[in-house]
Design a protein around this motif. Structure first.
Motif, PDB file in Angstrom:
ATOM      1  N   ARG A   1      33.945  21.135  44.481  1.00  0.00           N
ATOM      2  CA  ARG A   1      34.287  21.029  43.107  1.00  0.00           C
ATOM      3  C   ARG A   1      35.663  21.094  42.814  1.00  0.00           C
ATOM      4  O   ARG A   1      36.639  20.361  43.291  1.00  0.00           O
ATOM      5  CB  ARG A   1      33.722  22.166  41.662  1.00  0.00           C
ATOM      6  CG  ARG A   1      32.180  21.609  41.908  1.00  0.00           C
ATOM      7  CD  ARG A   1      31.626  21.908  41.186  1.00  0.00           C
ATOM      8  NE  ARG A   1      32.165  21.799  39.311  1.00  0.00           N
ATOM      9  CZ  ARG A   1      32.366  22.550  38.170  1.00  0.00           C
ATOM     10  NH1 ARG A   1      30.953  23.637  38.495  1.00  0.00           N
ATOM     11  NH2 ARG A   1      31.911  22.410  37.068  1.00  0.00           N
ATOM     12  N   PHE A   2      36.494  22.456  42.109  1.00  0.00           N
ATOM     13  CA  PHE A   2      37.454  22.213  42.441  1.00  0.00           C
ATOM     14  C   PHE A   2      37.891  24.278  42.279  1.00  0.00           C
ATOM     15  O   PHE A   2      37.060  25.041  41.744  1.00  0.00           O
ATOM     16  CB  PHE A   2      37.944  22.414  41.196  1.00  0.00           C
ATOM     17  CG  PHE A   2      37.559  22.724  39.643  1.00  0.00           C
ATOM     18  CD1 PHE A   2      38.115  24.151  38.824  1.00  0.00           C
ATOM     19  CD2 PHE A   2      36.604  22.179  39.523  1.00  0.00           C
ATOM     20  CE1 PHE A   2      37.423  24.727  37.901  1.00  0.00           C
ATOM     21  CE2 PHE A   2      35.614  22.369  38.015  1.00  0.00           C
ATOM     22  CZ  PHE A   2      36.889  23.644  37.153  1.00  0.00           C
ATOM     23  N   GLY A   3      38.692  24.652  42.674  1.00  0.00           N
ATOM     24  CA  GLY A   3      39.850  25.563  42.154  1.00  0.00           C
ATOM     25  C   GLY A   3      40.557  26.034  40.887  1.00  0.00           C
ATOM     26  O   GLY A   3      40.942  25.312  40.678  1.00  0.00           O
ATOM     27  N   ILE A   4      40.793  27.585  40.599  1.00  0.00           N
ATOM     28  CA  ILE A   4      42.170  27.658  39.611  1.00  0.00           C
ATOM     29  C   ILE A   4      42.405  28.596  39.944  1.00  0.00           C
ATOM     30  O   ILE A   4      42.171  30.000  39.938  1.00  0.00           O
ATOM     31  CB  ILE A   4      41.443  27.443  38.076  1.00  0.00           C
ATOM     32  CG1 ILE A   4      40.580  26.593  37.652  1.00  0.00           C
ATOM     33  CG2 ILE A   4      42.421  28.091  37.575  1.00  0.00           C
ATOM     34  CD1 ILE A   4      40.619  26.055  37.120  1.00  0.00           C
ATOM     35  N   ARG A   5      44.274  28.871  40.341  1.00  0.00           N
ATOM     36  CA  ARG A   5      44.328  30.639  39.910  1.00  0.00           C
ATOM     37  C   ARG A   5      46.158  30.172  39.066  1.00  0.00           C
ATOM     38  O   ARG A   5      46.080  29.151  39.230  1.00  0.00           O
ATOM     39  CB  ARG A   5      44.997  30.778  41.853  1.00  0.00           C
ATOM     40  CG  ARG A   5      45.588  31.647  41.531  1.00  0.00           C
ATOM     41  CD  ARG A   5      45.649  32.652  43.456  1.00  0.00           C
ATOM     42  NE  ARG A   5      46.787  31.580  44.687  1.00  0.00           N
ATOM     43  CZ  ARG A   5      46.202  30.572  45.386  1.00  0.00           C
ATOM     44  NH1 ARG A   5      44.219  31.179  45.156  1.00  0.00           N
ATOM     45  NH2 ARG A   5      46.696  30.179  46.024  1.00  0.00           N
ATOM     46  N   LEU A   6      45.552  31.027  38.124  1.00  0.00           N
ATOM     47  CA  LEU A   6      46.991  32.008  38.227  1.00  0.00           C
ATOM     48  C   LEU A   6      48.113  32.817  37.909  1.00  0.00           C
ATOM     49  O   LEU A   6      47.355  33.663  37.926  1.00  0.00           O
ATOM     50  CB  LEU A   6      46.890  31.372  36.008  1.00  0.00           C
ATOM     51  CG  LEU A   6      46.183  30.109  35.165  1.00  0.00           C
ATOM     52  CD1 LEU A   6      46.098  30.685  34.000  1.00  0.00           C
ATOM     53  CD2 LEU A   6      46.874  29.215  35.662  1.00  0.00           C
ATOM     54  N   GLU A   7      48.588  32.377  38.676  1.00  0.00           N
ATOM     55  CA  GLU A   7      49.832  33.558  39.078  1.00  0.00           C
ATOM     56  C   GLU A   7      51.086  33.949  38.476  1.00  0.00           C
ATOM     57  O   GLU A   7      52.528  32.424  38.647  1.00  0.00           O
ATOM     58  CB  GLU A   7      50.054  33.758  40.608  1.00  0.00           C
ATOM     59  CG  GLU A   7      51.235  34.649  41.073  1.00  0.00           C
ATOM     60  CD  GLU A   7      50.549  34.656  42.712  1.00  0.00           C
ATOM     61  OE1 GLU A   7      50.853  35.360  43.430  1.00  0.00           O
ATOM     62  OE2 GLU A   7      50.637  33.258  43.254  1.00  0.00           O
ATOM     63  N   ASP A   8      51.258  35.147  37.922  1.00  0.00           N
ATOM     64  CA  ASP A   8      52.844  35.335  37.493  1.00  0.00           C
ATOM     65  C   ASP A   8      53.730  36.981  38.020  1.00  0.00           C
ATOM     66  O   ASP A   8      52.347  37.769  38.641  1.00  0.00           O
ATOM     67  CB  ASP A   8      52.851  35.165  35.535  1.00  0.00           C
ATOM     68  CG  ASP A   8      53.122  34.537  35.587  1.00  0.00           C
ATOM     69  OD1 ASP A   8      53.830  33.698  35.541  1.00  0.00           O
ATOM     70  OD2 ASP A   8      53.056  34.311  34.181  1.00  0.00           O
ATOM     71  N   ILE A   9      54.557  36.701  38.080  1.00  0.00           N
ATOM     72  CA  ILE A   9      55.041  37.928  39.032  1.00  0.00           C
ATOM     73  C   ILE A   9      55.710  38.417  37.960  1.00  0.00           C
ATOM     74  O   ILE A   9      56.286  37.946  36.596  1.00  0.00           O
ATOM     75  CB  ILE A   9      56.305  37.323  40.327  1.00  0.00           C
ATOM     76  CG1 ILE A   9      55.537  36.830  41.027  1.00  0.00           C
ATOM     77  CG2 ILE A   9      56.740  39.224  40.223  1.00  0.00           C
ATOM     78  CD1 ILE A   9      54.493  37.362  42.047  1.00  0.00           C
ATOM     79  N   VAL A  10      55.529  40.048  37.620  1.00  0.00           N
ATOM     80  CA  VAL A  10      55.780  41.507  36.743  1.00  0.00           C
ATOM     81  C   VAL A  10      56.771  41.883  37.348  1.00  0.00           C
ATOM     82  O   VAL A  10      56.531  42.766  37.661  1.00  0.00           O
ATOM     83  CB  VAL A  10      54.389  41.083  35.671  1.00  0.00           C
ATOM     84  CG1 VAL A  10      54.544  39.984  35.380  1.00  0.00           C
ATOM     85  CG2 VAL A  10      54.399  42.466  36.568  1.00  0.00           C
ATOM     86  N   VAL A  11      57.631  42.363  36.437  1.00  0.00           N
ATOM     87  CA  VAL A  11      58.224  43.653  36.264  1.00  0.00           C
ATOM     88  C   VAL A  11      57.639  45.129  35.288  1.00  0.00           C
ATOM     89  O   VAL A  11      57.812  44.787  34.224  1.00  0.00           O
ATOM     90  CB  VAL A  11      59.911  43.507  35.679  1.00  0.00           C
ATOM     91  CG1 VAL A  11      60.539  44.859  36.352  1.00  0.00           C
ATOM     92  CG2 VAL A  11      60.492  42.571  37.137  1.00  0.00           C
ATOM     93  N   LEU A  12      57.563  45.952  35.772  1.00  0.00           N
ATOM     94  CA  LEU A  12      56.648  46.424  35.019  1.00  0.00           C
ATOM     95  C   LEU A  12      57.446  47.573  34.043  1.00  0.00           C
ATOM     96  O   LEU A  12      58.560  48.536  34.851  1.00  0.00           O
ATOM     97  CB  LEU A  12      55.373  47.687  35.911  1.00  0.00           C
ATOM     98  CG  LEU A  12      54.661  48.393  34.612  1.00  0.00           C
ATOM     99  CD1 LEU A  12      53.737  48.335  34.256  1.00  0.00           C
ATOM    100  CD2 LEU A  12      53.968  49.537  35.495  1.00  0.00           C
ATOM    101  N   GLU A  13      58.214  47.691  32.652  1.00  0.00           N
ATOM    102  CA  GLU A  13      58.149  48.769  31.833  1.00  0.00           C
ATOM    103  C   GLU A  13      58.392  49.400  31.055  1.00  0.00           C
ATOM    104  O   GLU A  13      57.009  49.694  31.222  1.00  0.00           O
ATOM    105  CB  GLU A  13      59.422  46.979  31.563  1.00  0.00           C
ATOM    106  CG  GLU A  13      60.370  45.912  31.811  1.00  0.00           C
ATOM    107  CD  GLU A  13      60.507  45.211  31.306  1.00  0.00           C
ATOM    108  OE1 GLU A  13      60.693  45.102  29.584  1.00  0.00           O
ATOM    109  OE2 GLU A  13      61.614  44.733  31.427  1.00  0.00           O
TER     110      GLU A  13
END
Length: 368
Positions: free
Chosen positions: A338-350
């Motif tokens: 069917r399909f795939g979904i990935r949501l990716e963000d790079i974060v800096v931990l403060e």
């Protein structure tokens, strides 16, 4: 050599503190990200044995004669050179002696070193008490300083521009490869070579590491776009979604679940928290929605000089998160056929939680 706000001398001093805390006598770094962190530079890795050796009191470099001039320009350390006709044995022995290293010493060896070079070093040292540099240099690299974070922000901005170029170019009938080319061109315009781009349309999106190919994008497809590349040695990595037309049936529901998982992971990511707790937060949302078996990878990975480096956000990672760590949060749901979904963000931990590097929203982009 200057590197960010730190000289190599300052970084060696920090490394020696870590060595003492971990009962390590010698660190051996091969050409790659560990060496680059220490010196602000590294030679191209090849078959010729090259090491930066850091002992408790002294440090030295082992380098083939063909690269010696370049090394001396970047490292204010004693250089022990060797020629092709001689091999590295004598240079290794002399460098180890200069560092005060010998049998019985505990070695922290660069995990990316070639096996032949590593074996030559172990034989010359006469010790098999060996760990990996991920425990010493890697631990220091995991906490980014202000200059490193600024460099990663600049790299993320270029990734944003590349992602927008791909979305602006995308049309039904285009191949995955053609969309990837538009993204690579934008990276190149911004001075990034060696970028990577995954474009996965329709059912191909159900493969998390799909190899971008010649499949033509079709009306109704969901398209996964995962991209990144090094700007001035600092990596970027992000994933966003597009749909052509209305997208596939059920898309909006699944996208909302993945977004909720991202937000849960963001809320869980705090200094003092184990990395596995962040994975559990994202995974719990997806499992509660009934899609647990379709989330088939870890929640995140560190990013810096390499696109994948510690810390790793897995279901079993006991790593305690600290301010200055930079990592991805990237849950996904992959529905075969069917399909795939990935949501990716790079974060800096403060101190008060994660701050996202990308300026682009995670909302799906509708094409047409």
């Amino acid at each position: 050599m200057p590197h960010g706000t730190h000289s190599a001398d300052a970084r060696i001093a920090r490394l020696r503190e870590t060595m003492a805390a971990r009962d390590v006598d010698l660190v051996a770094l091969a050409p790659g990200a560990h060496m680059h962190w220490l010196l602000g530079w590294h030679p191209h890795p090849d078959e010729r044995a090259t090491f930066v050796l850091v002992g408790r009191e002294a440090a030295a470099v082992v380098v083939p004669s063909v690269n010696a001039e370049d090394m001396r320009a970047h490292a204010d350390l004693p250089c022990f050179t060797w020629k092709d006709e001689d091999g590295p044995g004598r240079a290794l022995a002399e460098a180890l002696d200069a560092c005060g290293a010998g049998p019985g010493d505990r070695l922290s060896l660069d995990e990316t070193a070639r096996a032949d070079a590593a074996l030559a070093l172990l034989r010359a040292l006469g010790s098999l008490d060996c760990g990996f540099a991920s425990e010493t240099v890697g631990a220091l690299r995991a906490i980014k300083d202000a200059d490193e974070i600024a460099a990663l922000r600049r790299s993320a901005a270029v990734a944003d521009a590349a992602l927008l170029a791909g979305l602006d170019a995308m049309r039904p009938g285009m191949s995955e490869r053609a969309v990837a080319a538009a993204i690579r061109d934008e990276f190149a315009r911004n001075g990034v070579s060696g970028s990577f781009t995954l474009v996965a349309g329709g059912p191909n999106g159900a493969f998390p590491h799909h190899s971008t190919g010649d499949r033509a994008l079709r009306e109704g497809d969901a398209v996964v776009i995962d991209l990144g590349g090094p700007l001035a040695h600092f990596a970027s990595d992000m994933t966003r979604m597009a749909i052509l037309g209305d997208g596939p049936q059920g898309y909006a529901e699944v996208h909302a679940i993945v977004e909720e998982a991202v937000l849960a992971a963001m809320a869980a990511a705090r200094p003092g928290v184990a990395a596995k707790a962040v994975d559990a937060a994202a995974r719990g949302v997806i499992e509660k929605a009934g899609y647990g078996e379709f989330f088939v990878h870890r929640t995140g990975h560190g990013l810096g000089l390499e696109v994948h480096e510690p810390p790793y956000l897995t279901a079993t990672s006991e790593t305690i998160l600290e301010p200055g760590m930079v990592f991805s949060i990237e849950p996904g749901i992959y529905l075969p056929g069917r399909f795939g979904i990935r949501l990716e963000d790079i974060v800096v931990l403060e101190e008060d939680g994660p701050r996202v590097l990308s300026a682009l929203p995670r909302a799906v982009r509708r094409i047409g």
